[in-house]
Design a protein around this motif. Structure first.
Motif, PDB file in Angstrom:
ATOM      1  N   GLY A 109       0.737  -6.024  -8.592  1.00 37.90           N
ATOM      2  CA  GLY A 109       0.704  -4.924  -7.635  1.00 37.90           C
ATOM      3  C   GLY A 109      -0.529  -4.882  -6.760  1.00 37.90           C
ATOM      4  O   GLY A 109      -0.637  -4.033  -5.869  1.00 37.90           O
ATOM      5  N   LYS A 110      -1.468  -5.814  -6.958  1.00 41.79           N
ATOM      6  CA  LYS A 110      -2.734  -5.782  -6.209  1.00 41.79           C
ATOM      7  C   LYS A 110      -2.516  -5.860  -4.710  1.00 41.79           C
ATOM      8  O   LYS A 110      -3.249  -5.241  -3.927  1.00 41.79           O
ATOM      9  N   TYR A 111      -1.506  -6.616  -4.294  1.00 46.52           N
ATOM     10  CA  TYR A 111      -1.289  -6.824  -2.864  1.00 46.52           C
ATOM     11  C   TYR A 111      -0.109  -6.020  -2.319  1.00 46.52           C
ATOM     12  O   TYR A 111       0.374  -6.299  -1.228  1.00 46.52           O
ATOM     13  N   HIS A 112       0.328  -5.036  -3.067  1.00 48.61           N
ATOM     14  CA  HIS A 112       1.371  -4.153  -2.557  1.00 48.61           C
ATOM     15  C   HIS A 112       0.846  -3.333  -1.380  1.00 48.61           C
ATOM     16  O   HIS A 112      -0.367  -3.141  -1.225  1.00 48.61           O
ATOM     17  N   ARG A 113       1.755  -2.827  -0.575  1.00 44.24           N
ATOM     18  CA  ARG A 113       1.374  -1.919   0.504  1.00 44.24           C
ATOM     19  C   ARG A 113       0.724  -0.667  -0.082  1.00 44.24           C
ATOM     20  O   ARG A 113       1.094  -0.217  -1.157  1.00 44.24           O
ATOM     21  N   ARG A 114      -0.246  -0.103   0.634  1.00 43.64           N
ATOM     22  CA  ARG A 114      -1.048   0.987   0.118  1.00 43.64           C
ATOM     23  C   ARG A 114      -0.286   2.310   0.126  1.00 43.64           C
ATOM     24  O   ARG A 114       0.484   2.594   1.049  1.00 43.64           O
ATOM     25  N   ALA A 115      -0.533   3.120  -0.889  1.00 48.46           N
ATOM     26  CA  ALA A 115      -0.069   4.504  -0.860  1.00 48.46           C
ATOM     27  C   ALA A 115      -0.947   5.262   0.126  1.00 48.46           C
ATOM     28  O   ALA A 115      -2.175   5.195   0.041  1.00 48.46           O
ATOM     29  N   CYS A 116      -0.339   5.947   1.078  1.00 43.83           N
ATOM     30  CA  CYS A 116      -1.133   6.640   2.101  1.00 43.83           C
ATOM     31  C   CYS A 116      -0.260   7.646   2.841  1.00 43.83           C
ATOM     32  O   CYS A 116       0.972   7.609   2.776  1.00 43.83           O
ATOM     33  N   TRP A 117      -0.934   8.545   3.552  1.00 50.37           N
ATOM     34  CA  TRP A 117      -0.214   9.518   4.379  1.00 50.37           C
ATOM     35  C   TRP A 117       0.242   8.868   5.673  1.00 50.37           C
ATOM     36  O   TRP A 117       1.345   9.097   6.139  1.00 50.37           O
ATOM     37  N   LEU A 118      -0.608   8.029   6.252  1.00 50.79           N
ATOM     38  CA  LEU A 118      -0.235   7.253   7.435  1.00 50.79           C
ATOM     39  C   LEU A 118      -1.148   6.046   7.548  1.00 50.79           C
ATOM     40  O   LEU A 118      -2.190   5.968   6.902  1.00 50.79           O
ATOM     41  N   THR A 119      -0.732   5.077   8.367  1.00 46.00           N
ATOM     42  CA  THR A 119      -1.502   3.856   8.593  1.00 46.00           C
ATOM     43  C   THR A 119      -1.758   3.683  10.079  1.00 46.00           C
ATOM     44  O   THR A 119      -0.843   3.832  10.891  1.00 46.00           O
ATOM     45  N   VAL A 120      -3.007   3.360  10.428  1.00 48.90           N
ATOM     46  CA  VAL A 120      -3.394   3.057  11.805  1.00 48.90           C
ATOM     47  C   VAL A 120      -3.695   1.567  11.893  1.00 48.90           C
ATOM     48  O   VAL A 120      -4.341   1.006  11.003  1.00 48.90           O
TER      49      VAL A 120
END
Length: 205
Positions: A109-120
């Protein structure tokens, strides 16, 4: 080739307010057009396990701005929850990744997409050079620092990804490794970013 620097905003934030702030960083005006629409690539779920109803606000390319600005969000919800980020997608087990699995074991899971509210995302050509002598790394370091300080003033947590290394960072200290030197030479870096780095070292962040 381009440098794509991503900032993951972890706390609840108005995506349109963030997009407006970032457009100001780029020097965009009302003459610079953008789109705000549902991102069908993410929403189809054909290749990735992504949340449905995701949207993208994006400056239209080819307008002479120093970076192509894109922001990914979901209306009134996180772009990606911790549970969604932890889920394995088919990328984890593609046949071309077999060597990786043999050497390193199953995906952790190290390279999974990040948990976040939004991405810039700021995307700039590797060959970029401005009148200040800034290259693409210097430019992005400046954008990350200014956006980070704006988010800090609102009490919103954030992270950023150095595409050169694939590493995720919090705060400002690692921006030095993104920049080529022009950014570090500016008075703004010395009077504004260095004190923030010192505060991080002192445990203030």
């Amino acid at each position: 080739m381009t440098l794509d620097t991503r900032i993951f905003i972890l706390g609840q934030t108005d995506p349109h307010e963030v997009f407006g702030f970032c457009r100001d960083l780029l020097g965009a005006t009302d003459q610079h057009t953008f789109s705000d629409e549902q991102d069908s690539t993410w929403s189809k779920g054909e290749s990735f396990v992504e949340p449905t109803n995701s949207w993208a606000i994006s400056n239209n390319p080819g307008q002479g701005l120093p970076a192509w600005l894109m922001l990914y969000y979901r209306p009134d919800a996180p772009l990606r929850t911790a549970e969604q980020a932890a889920a394995h997608d088919e990328d984890c087990n593609l046949p071309e990744n077999a060597g990786y699995v043999e050497e390193w074991g199953p995906c952790d899971g190290k390279y999974h997409r990040r948990a976040c509210w939004l991405t810039v995302s700021f995307d700039t050509s590797y060959g970029y050079r401005d009148e200040r002598g800034y290259g693409c790394g210097d430019l992005h370091a400046e954008y990350v620092a200014k956006l980070g300080q704006w988010l800090d003033s609102k009490g919103v947590r954030w992270e950023w990804e150095n595409e050169f290394t694939g590493e995720i960072h919090t705060g400002y200290s690692e921006l030095i490794n993104l920049a080529s030197g022009g950014f570090e030479a500016t008075a703004w870096f010395k009077t504004t970013v260095l004190p923030a780095i010192a505060a991080e070292a002192g445990g203030a962040r």
